[in-house]
Structures are given as C-alpha cells and as structure tokens.
Design a protein around this motif. Structure first.
Motif, PDB file in Angstrom:
ATOM      1  N   PRO A   1      12.062  -2.967  28.354  1.00 36.50           N
ATOM      2  CA  PRO A   1      13.511  -2.872  28.132  1.00 36.50           C
ATOM      3  C   PRO A   1      13.853  -1.737  27.171  1.00 36.50           C
ATOM      4  O   PRO A   1      13.075  -1.417  26.258  1.00 36.50           O
ATOM      5  CB  PRO A   1      13.869  -4.238  27.523  1.00 36.50           C
ATOM      6  N   PRO A   2      14.997  -1.099  27.347  1.00 34.72           N
ATOM      7  CA  PRO A   2      15.402  -0.059  26.402  1.00 34.72           C
ATOM      8  C   PRO A   2      15.857  -0.663  25.077  1.00 34.72           C
ATOM      9  O   PRO A   2      16.307  -1.804  25.011  1.00 34.72           O
ATOM     10  CB  PRO A   2      16.564   0.627  27.132  1.00 34.72           C
ATOM     11  N   GLY A   3      15.731   0.148  24.021  1.00 30.79           N
ATOM     12  CA  GLY A   3      16.223  -0.280  22.710  1.00 30.79           C
ATOM     13  C   GLY A   3      15.187  -0.867  21.795  1.00 30.79           C
ATOM     14  O   GLY A   3      15.526  -1.253  20.662  1.00 30.79           O
ATOM     15  N   ASN A   4      13.928  -0.965  22.207  1.00 29.88           N
ATOM     16  CA  ASN A   4      12.871  -1.481  21.339  1.00 29.88           C
ATOM     17  C   ASN A   4      12.044  -0.327  20.782  1.00 29.88           C
ATOM     18  O   ASN A   4      11.799   0.666  21.476  1.00 29.88           O
ATOM     19  CB  ASN A   4      11.950  -2.437  22.091  1.00 29.88           C
ATOM     20  N   ARG A   5      11.587  -0.465  19.535  1.00 28.69           N
ATOM     21  CA  ARG A   5      10.753   0.568  18.937  1.00 28.69           C
ATOM     22  C   ARG A   5       9.752  -0.069  17.983  1.00 28.69           C
ATOM     23  O   ARG A   5       9.974  -1.173  17.452  1.00 28.69           O
ATOM     24  CB  ARG A   5      11.598   1.598  18.190  1.00 28.69           C
ATOM     25  N   LEU A   6       8.659   0.637  17.776  1.00 25.29           N
ATOM     26  CA  LEU A   6       7.610   0.213  16.851  1.00 25.29           C
ATOM     27  C   LEU A   6       7.805   0.943  15.533  1.00 25.29           C
ATOM     28  O   LEU A   6       8.004   2.163  15.505  1.00 25.29           O
ATOM     29  CB  LEU A   6       6.234   0.515  17.436  1.00 25.29           C
ATOM     30  N   ALA A   7       7.778   0.216  14.405  1.00 23.53           N
ATOM     31  CA  ALA A   7       8.033   0.801  13.089  1.00 23.53           C
ATOM     32  C   ALA A   7       7.002   0.294  12.091  1.00 23.53           C
ATOM     33  O   ALA A   7       6.470  -0.821  12.220  1.00 23.53           O
ATOM     34  CB  ALA A   7       9.439   0.465  12.600  1.00 23.53           C
ATOM     35  N   PHE A   8       6.701   1.133  11.102  1.00 22.80           N
ATOM     36  CA  PHE A   8       5.751   0.798  10.036  1.00 22.80           C
ATOM     37  C   PHE A   8       6.501   0.044   8.944  1.00 22.80           C
ATOM     38  O   PHE A   8       7.464   0.553   8.359  1.00 22.80           O
ATOM     39  CB  PHE A   8       5.126   2.079   9.488  1.00 22.80           C
ATOM     40  N   ASP A   9       6.062  -1.180   8.649  1.00 22.09           N
ATOM     41  CA  ASP A   9       6.706  -2.030   7.651  1.00 22.09           C
ATOM     42  C   ASP A   9       6.131  -1.708   6.269  1.00 22.09           C
ATOM     43  O   ASP A   9       5.090  -2.239   5.866  1.00 22.09           O
ATOM     44  CB  ASP A   9       6.490  -3.504   8.011  1.00 22.09           C
ATOM     45  N   ILE A  10       6.813  -0.828   5.547  1.00 21.48           N
ATOM     46  CA  ILE A  10       6.304  -0.376   4.251  1.00 21.48           C
ATOM     47  C   ILE A  10       6.338  -1.508   3.225  1.00 21.48           C
ATOM     48  O   ILE A  10       5.365  -1.742   2.493  1.00 21.48           O
ATOM     49  CB  ILE A  10       7.123   0.822   3.738  1.00 21.48           C
ATOM     50  N   ALA A  11       7.470  -2.218   3.157  1.00 21.56           N
ATOM     51  CA  ALA A  11       7.651  -3.223   2.116  1.00 21.56           C
ATOM     52  C   ALA A  11       6.585  -4.312   2.203  1.00 21.56           C
ATOM     53  O   ALA A  11       5.933  -4.642   1.202  1.00 21.56           O
ATOM     54  CB  ALA A  11       9.055  -3.823   2.223  1.00 21.56           C
ATOM     55  N   TYR A  12       6.383  -4.857   3.396  1.00 21.51           N
ATOM     56  CA  TYR A  12       5.395  -5.932   3.526  1.00 21.51           C
ATOM     57  C   TYR A  12       3.972  -5.404   3.349  1.00 21.51           C
ATOM     58  O   TYR A  12       3.107  -6.106   2.821  1.00 21.51           O
ATOM     59  CB  TYR A  12       5.552  -6.598   4.888  1.00 21.51           C
ATOM     60  N   THR A  13       3.722  -4.180   3.772  1.00 20.14           N
ATOM     61  CA  THR A  13       2.391  -3.598   3.591  1.00 20.14           C
ATOM     62  C   THR A  13       2.056  -3.460   2.115  1.00 20.14           C
ATOM     63  O   THR A  13       0.943  -3.803   1.682  1.00 20.14           O
ATOM     64  CB  THR A  13       2.317  -2.228   4.286  1.00 20.14           C
ATOM     65  N   LEU A  14       2.992  -2.980   1.312  1.00 18.02           N
ATOM     66  CA  LEU A  14       2.754  -2.831  -0.123  1.00 18.02           C
ATOM     67  C   LEU A  14       2.560  -4.194  -0.782  1.00 18.02           C
ATOM     68  O   LEU A  14       1.649  -4.366  -1.609  1.00 18.02           O
ATOM     69  CB  LEU A  14       3.912  -2.082  -0.769  1.00 18.02           C
ATOM     70  N   ASN A  15       3.407  -5.156  -0.440  1.00 20.01           N
ATOM     71  CA  ASN A  15       3.279  -6.484  -1.053  1.00 20.01           C
ATOM     72  C   ASN A  15       1.953  -7.148  -0.681  1.00 20.01           C
ATOM     73  O   ASN A  15       1.299  -7.775  -1.531  1.00 20.01           O
ATOM     74  CB  ASN A  15       4.450  -7.364  -0.622  1.00 20.01           C
ATOM     75  N   TYR A  16       1.559  -7.005   0.562  1.00 21.65           N
ATOM     76  CA  TYR A  16       0.292  -7.610   0.984  1.00 21.65           C
ATOM     77  C   TYR A  16      -0.897  -6.904   0.330  1.00 21.65           C
ATOM     78  O   TYR A  16      -1.880  -7.559  -0.067  1.00 21.65           O
ATOM     79  CB  TYR A  16       0.182  -7.550   2.508  1.00 21.65           C
ATOM     80  N   SER A  17      -0.825  -5.592   0.192  1.00 24.01           N
ATOM     81  CA  SER A  17      -1.912  -4.855  -0.458  1.00 24.01           C
ATOM     82  C   SER A  17      -2.031  -5.244  -1.926  1.00 24.01           C
ATOM     83  O   SER A  17      -3.142  -5.363  -2.458  1.00 24.01           O
ATOM     84  CB  SER A  17      -1.672  -3.350  -0.321  1.00 24.01           C
ATOM     85  N   ILE A  18      -0.903  -5.448  -2.589  1.00 23.15           N
ATOM     86  CA  ILE A  18      -0.938  -5.862  -3.992  1.00 23.15           C
ATOM     87  C   ILE A  18      -1.567  -7.244  -4.123  1.00 23.15           C
ATOM     88  O   ILE A  18      -2.376  -7.503  -5.031  1.00 23.15           O
ATOM     89  CB  ILE A  18       0.478  -5.841  -4.582  1.00 23.15           C
ATOM     90  N   SER A  19      -1.211  -8.159  -3.213  1.00 25.63           N
ATOM     91  CA  SER A  19      -1.783  -9.500  -3.274  1.00 25.63           C
ATOM     92  C   SER A  19      -3.281  -9.496  -2.981  1.00 25.63           C
ATOM     93  O   SER A  19      -4.022 -10.315  -3.538  1.00 25.63           O
ATOM     94  CB  SER A  19      -1.064 -10.422  -2.282  1.00 25.63           C
ATOM     95  N   LYS A  20      -3.735  -8.588  -2.124  1.00 24.42           N
ATOM     96  CA  LYS A  20      -5.156  -8.517  -1.799  1.00 24.42           C
ATOM     97  C   LYS A  20      -5.958  -7.794  -2.875  1.00 24.42           C
ATOM     98  O   LYS A  20      -7.077  -8.204  -3.212  1.00 24.42           O
ATOM     99  CB  LYS A  20      -5.340  -7.818  -0.455  1.00 24.42           C
ATOM    100  N   ASN A  21      -5.415  -6.711  -3.419  1.00 27.90           N
ATOM    101  CA  ASN A  21      -6.145  -5.904  -4.398  1.00 27.90           C
ATOM    102  C   ASN A  21      -5.827  -6.278  -5.838  1.00 27.90           C
ATOM    103  O   ASN A  21      -6.463  -5.748  -6.770  1.00 27.90           O
ATOM    104  CB  ASN A  21      -5.814  -4.422  -4.192  1.00 27.90           C
TER     105      ASN A  21
END
Length: 546
Positions: free
Chosen positions: A289-309
């Motif tokens: 379908p038109p109108g869908n796109r893939l995007a990099f989730d910066i906010a969740y990536t940073l929060n998850y990296s902080i919790s892991k590291n």
C-alpha cells in the motif's frame, strides 16, 4: 422532439433532451405485472415491487483512510482585517505561497529518522508554535504588521476523517491483511404496504481473481425485527509474488457483493435523485500500500542502549546525527510509519544490515563504497581477510541465517551489533585530531528485499550514524606509546640530571664561599672543628708569653 397542444388550441413542437440512461435503468419496471386503479376518477398506473428487501445500510469498523490511503490536509486561508471581508492580491499571494509550500513539503518529505509527529508541517511550524499565543494576541487586536494572520493550526495533516457508513472507493491490502464490514438489510419496514419475505433476501459475492482474494459472507437473521445482517470478510490470500515499492506493481481485483434478484429492481430515493441499491462494487489493490515508510527510531534506540550498557557517552560536539560510543553495543530499532493515518508500529520483519559508506570526522568526508567493498566489510564470506566492520553482539548466538552473498539476516530477537573495525577495514587506522579520539561517520543501509515474508513492501532505509572513541591502529598505537614513553623518559632523565647538577653547583658555591679562619670573628669559633680551636689557642699562648 415533442409535439404538444397548448391551452389556446395551438400546437407546437418542442426540442427536449431525453435522459436515455435513466429511462433504460427503469426498463425492468415496465416488464413487471401491473394493474390500474380508479381513484378520484384518475387512472393511476401502479407497479408491483419486485425488490426482495426494503432498505440496505452499510457500516464499516475503521475509517476509510486505513484502506484508501488518501492523505488529507487542512489549509485554511489567512485571517484578514478588511471591513469588507474580501481578500486582496497580497493576502491571496500569501495563501498561494503557503499552499505551494505545503505541496512541496508533502512531495519532498523523506527523513530516515522517525519524527515525534508524522506530519510534514510539524517542522514547518515547530518554532513558531512557541510564540503562538503572542501572535494570536497581536492578531486579535489587529496589531499584525502585515494586516493578516496565519494560524499555524490551520495548516496541518488531517487524520480524523470519520466515515463509517460507506465502503471506500479503493482498498489496498498488504500481505495477509483483510477488510471487513457489515451490511444491514431491512426486510420489515413497518409499513403495511411493504411486505417482504426474509427467506427471499440472500446475498452473493463474486471475485474476479479468486487466487488473490478470499471473500466470505456470514448471514445472521433477526426474526424479531425482520432484519438481516451480513458480515463481509475480504482477505488477501498471500499469493502475490515478490515484493514491490510502496504503491507500485499492484494487482487489481474486483469484488462484487449484491442481493440476489436485485438487479434493476431495487431503488432508493434521496431528494430528487433515484439510485439503485442492492449491490456493492469494491476495487481492491493487492500489493504494497502507498504511504508506508521505514524509519530509524533514534529515541528508543538510545534509551535501549543506555539500559543495556548502563551508560551513555555522547560526542564532544553533538549534532542532529545520532552519536554512539565505539565500545558500547549498538541495538538499532526501526518503525513502520503510516503517513496516512499517523500510526507507528515496531518493525518486526527480517532485514539485512550493511555499512555502505563512511568517512572520518565530518559528513563531507563520507564516501560510498563499491559493491566489492560492501561485500568485504559486511559479508561473512570475507571474514578471513580481516575486513569486517561489525559482528553480532551475541556471544553465543543461536541459529543464524545468511543470504547467498553472506549477509546476516536480522530478526526481532537478533539485532545487536558490536563494532570491531578489523585491520583491513576503512575505520581501523583513523588518526586522532588534537585531544579528540578518532571519530567516524557510517552510512547504514537496512533492507528487507527478498528475505522478509511478512509484507509485500520492499523497504530500504539509508541513514547516518556518528561513532566516536575508535581505538587506534596497533602499529600507530605502538608508535604513540613509544613516543610517549620516550618523552616521559626524557623528562625524567632531564629532571635527574637537573637535580644532580643543582646539588653539584651548590657544593661548588659553598666551597668557593669559604673564608680564611684568621679573619673570622670570635663568635664563630664555636662552629669550627676541634683541631682548629686547638691551633688558634696555642698561637694565642705563644703571643702571650712573648
């Protein structure tokens, strides 16, 4: 041509356009049994009702935007202060420029990073909204310098299109998706003249391409109210081959749902218009379908990296590009953003992760790799050449899947990355600049082409990350260590020599400053050695005897 007799006895021919299509639509009525009734001495021709139901009503569960993929915007004209309420050339020019800017934002909106609001106008007005109340106050008191006021809320994307009583004109279905709605047929209208038999009202469905679409109708009878409820369920059968870009290479399937024996027999009147009822025609497009796109989730990536590291080291000079520390594990997360409805869902499909370019310290130094270099830096087939930039973060990974070229296939449970920058990789020998550690910009490509079986969409995302704290090359590090040790040894030896020379100089100065004891004052005798005292005393005795 119409020949008519006038009231004065004259005759005349009139030219009139005959609505042929409307007359032919009533052709079935003239074949029905009829009878004439005499009432008030006027002959009336009454046709028998051959429609098996009274009224048909449709109710959908979700808004049309989920399926027709039409993006809507609100663009109201500026406020003006003219006493006449008419727009002049200046205000119309402003409005035309705003519309052009809105269309330009819509057509060029492409960001690899997920925005907090999936609206192209958000970045347009995000700074102006801070002073929105001030501008509104100025406009309310007619103090705006331009003589008009543009309300930021009047230019936005519209997500609340609520229409639940009709089916969309076009329906897009992704892999395994479905569309369902409910059809209500009123058999007993409550009028004595309208008598319908509930067993005579049945609905059927026809599909032009049953290989792609499965259509099912569920019947429910409400005998107490004399009504019928049909639940229509249209499902994609997942037989579309391959993947395609958003809105491209779609397959059109027609679905026809109608009440049996209702063709040219059932009509509904709305004002002066007469329309046929009893049939529903659906145009369904199978594919991405038109109108869908893939995007990099910066906010969740940073929060998850902080919790892991358990710690986060940002760059010395942070910018809009996300920054990560080399020694920390990298856990990227991605979103599927629906630009039509504004929804965002976590991307849980399979994908490949590739470093396709990079450069040290600045974005302007980024260079894209060749196809051979991409294979060398990302494929497991070239691990023996020591050219890998990254590996999986799992110490003991489970079952891993690879493409034919040796690219690792990431899943929702395997997505951690450890940076290694082996000796033959481009990020290995990065020299330090000043007191800052080595830094590197990576261009990342994420794609699900040919490996993701959960969607028909071919997603490809390209984004940049900033990596800092890279280790030095072993040879360069050894050189820096030897130079540092040499400098430290030089400083240490210089200090030892300086201290020894200073002690020697102090002794020399003391020896040179020693004075003949014959001319020393008497008060200093006590500080002289004993031998010296005896010699002086004997000399004094000799002089006394003389």
């Amino acid at each position: 041509m119409i020949y008519a007799a006038l009231e004065n006895g004259a005759t005349r021919i009139f030219k009139r356009s005959i609505p042929l299509d409307e007359i032919l639509s009533y052709e079935e009525l003239f074949t029905l049994p009829s009878y004439t009734s005499v009432k008030d001495f006027i002959n009336q021709l009454i046709f028998l009702d051959n429609c098996p139901f009274g009224v048909m009503h449709i109710q959908t569960k979700e808004i049309d935007q989920y399926y027709n993929r039409i993006q809507s915007y609100i663009a109201k004209p500026p406020w003006i202060y003219s006493s006449t309420g008419l727009y002049n050339d200046f205000s119309l020019t402003i409005y035309q420029g705003l519309l052009y800017g809105l269309f330009n934002l819509h057509s060029t909106y492409y960001r690899p990073y997920a925005d907090p609001v999936q609206d192209p106008t958000w970045r347009w007005w995000q700074n102006s909204r801070k002073a929105q109340h001030y501008y509104f106050y100025m406009a309310s008191n007619k103090l705006s310098k331009a003589g008009l006021y543009v309300e930021t809320y009047d230019f936005r994307k519209k997500y609340d299109t609520l229409e639940f009583d009709r089916t969309p004109d076009i329906i897009y279905l992704d892999k395994g998706k479905w569309y369902e709605f409910t059809i209500y047929l009123t058999v007993n209208t409550g009028k004595e003249s309208d008598e319908y038999e509930i067993n005579q009202a049945w609905m059927s469905v026809q599909v032009s391409s049953p290989d792609y679409i499965l259509a099912v109708l569920g019947r429910q009878e409400l005998l107490s109210g004399g009504n019928l409820i049909y639940r229509a369920f249209i499902l994609d059968r997942s037989f579309y081959e391959g993947q395609s870009l958003s809105g491209e290479d779609l397959i059109l399937v027609s679905v026809s749902i109608k009440v049996v024996n209702s063709d040219l027999a059932c009509f509904s009147e709305f004002g002066n218009q007469v329309t046929m009822q009893g049939s529903i025609q659906l145009k369904i497009y199978v594919g991405c379908p038109p109108g869908n796109r893939l995007a990099f989730d910066i906010a969740y990536t940073l929060n998850y990296s902080i919790s892991k590291n358990n710690v986060y080291f940002d760059c010395v000079e942070p910018d809009e590009i996300p920054c990560f520390y080399y020694q920390h594990l990298f856990y990227p997360f991605f979103l599927i953003q629906d630009m039509v409805t504004g929804d965002s869902d976590r991307f849980l499909g399979r994908y490949t992760f590739k470093v396709i370019g990079g450069g040290p310290y600045k974005k302007t130094n980024i260079e894209y790799f060749t196809q051979q270099e991409i294979l060398m830096y990302n494929s497991v087939n070239y691990r023996k050449s020591y050219t890998s930039i990254w590996i999986t973060a799992e110490d003991k990974p489970g079952v891993e899947y690879y493409t034919n070229q040796g690219f690792l296939i990431f899943r929702s449970d395997v997505f951690g990355i450890r940076w290694i920058c082996q000796k033959n990789s481009p990020c290995n020998d990065v020299s330090a600049q000043g007191l800052k550690g080595p830094e590197y910009f990576f261009v990342i490509e994420v794609s699900n082409r040919g490996i993701d079986t959960s969607t028909y969409c071919d997603y490809r995302l390209e984004f940049i990350i900033h990596l800092h704290g890279l280790p030095l090359n072993p040879h360069r590090g050894l050189l820096f260590m030897l130079v540092t040790l040499s400098i430290l040894w030089f400083i240490l030896i210089s200090y030892v020599i300086y201290r020894c020379y200073l002690s020697w100089m102090q002794r020399k100065v003391k020896a040179a400053a020693t004075i003949d004891p014959m001319i020393l004052p008497t008060r200093s005798y006590a500080k002289l050695p004993n031998i010296y005292h005896r010699g002086v005393k004997s000399s004094l005795d000799v002089h006394a005897r003389r």
